[in-house]
Design a protein around this motif. Structure first.
Motif, short mmCIF file in Angstrom:
data_model
loop_
_atom_site.label_atom_id
_atom_site.label_comp_id
_atom_site.label_asym_id
_atom_site.label_seq_id
_atom_site.Cartn_x
_atom_site.Cartn_y
_atom_site.Cartn_z
N ILE A 1 1.04 -1.12 -0.17
CA ILE A 1 -0.14 -0.10 0.13
C ILE A 1 0.70 1.29 -0.09
O ILE A 1 0.73 2.23 -0.88
CB ILE A 1 -1.08 -0.06 1.24
CG1 ILE A 1 -1.86 -1.06 1.16
CG2 ILE A 1 -1.58 1.26 1.36
CD1 ILE A 1 -2.75 -1.60 2.36
N ARG A 2 1.86 1.32 0.77
CA ARG A 2 2.82 2.56 0.86
C ARG A 2 3.50 2.59 -0.48
O ARG A 2 3.72 3.67 -0.97
CB ARG A 2 4.09 2.20 2.09
CG ARG A 2 3.49 2.26 3.41
CD ARG A 2 4.43 2.28 4.13
NE ARG A 2 5.30 3.29 4.19
CZ ARG A 2 6.59 3.49 4.84
NH1 ARG A 2 7.14 2.57 5.45
NH2 ARG A 2 7.23 4.75 4.56
N SER A 3 3.92 1.42 -1.05
CA SER A 3 4.75 1.55 -2.32
C SER A 3 3.68 2.24 -3.21
O SER A 3 4.15 2.97 -4.24
CB SER A 3 5.11 0.39 -2.70
OG SER A 3 5.72 0.17 -3.87
N ILE A 4 2.50 1.69 -3.50
CA ILE A 4 1.60 2.11 -4.55
C ILE A 4 1.55 3.88 -4.31
O ILE A 4 1.30 4.57 -5.17
CB ILE A 4 0.22 1.56 -4.23
CG1 ILE A 4 0.51 -0.03 -5.05
CG2 ILE A 4 -1.01 2.33 -5.41
CD1 ILE A 4 -0.73 -0.92 -4.52
N ALA A 5 1.10 4.14 -2.84
CA ALA A 5 0.83 5.38 -2.62
C ALA A 5 2.15 6.53 -3.04
O ALA A 5 1.81 7.64 -3.68
CB ALA A 5 0.52 5.73 -0.99
#
Length: 164
Positions: A14-18
């Motif tokens: 999730i962090r990587s996508i954001a």
């Protein structure tokens, strides 16, 4: 492409996508420094863990084992029958291929299953995604400015979709 419930084990994805999506989506429309400030505020590992613990439900889109987008949603405490779409992001190279629509449909189904009559979201007033949400049936209901600290505000339009 599969849409599945995310768990805290998915926080790195999730962090990587954001982190890959926000600079592209918001860099042109937010003041300098606000993207980094908000990523830290809302997408640090601790911030995401707190959101899971507060009852935000996350969905993750995966293709060939790779996360390409996510959404989060949950009930609004002061609005019985209202579910809020807190977040919806798809990697820039994977946009315009039905992934955002798939996430919204999954959130709508989950909200209906819990008895929600309205799906609400906040979107930056200058975000081109407003057109995407309108095509899915969302309508503007008001504008709001929220102070988020650090000298920054979120200048949003609130959109709603009737689920009944």
């Amino acid at each position: 492409m599969i849409v599945r419930p995310a768990t805290q084990a998915d926080i790195p994805s999730i962090r990587s996508i954001a982190e890959r999506t926000w600079p592209v989506c918001y860099g042109p429309i937010l003041p300098e420094g606000q993207v980094a400030y908000m990523l830290d505020l809302m997408y640090s590992g601790n911030a995401l863990a707190r959101q899971f613990e507060a009852g935000h439900r996350f969905l993750l889109i995966e293709e060939e084992g790779r996360g390409t987008g996510f959404a989060s949603h949950g009930p609004v405490p002061d609005g019985p029958g209202v579910e809020k779409l807190h977040k919806l992001y798809v990697l820039p190279d994977d946009q315009r291929r039905g992934r955002g629509r798939a996430l919204v449909l999954a959130v709508k189904a989950a909200a209906r299953a819990r008895g929600a009559r309205i799906l609400r979201l906040d979107v930056n007033r200058n975000n081109p995604a407003i057109g995407f949400y309108k095509r899915l049936g969302f309508s503007p209901v008001r504008e709001q400015v929220t102070d988020i600290g650090g000298g920054f505000v979120m200048d949003d339009r609130v959109l709603e979709l009737q689920l009944a």
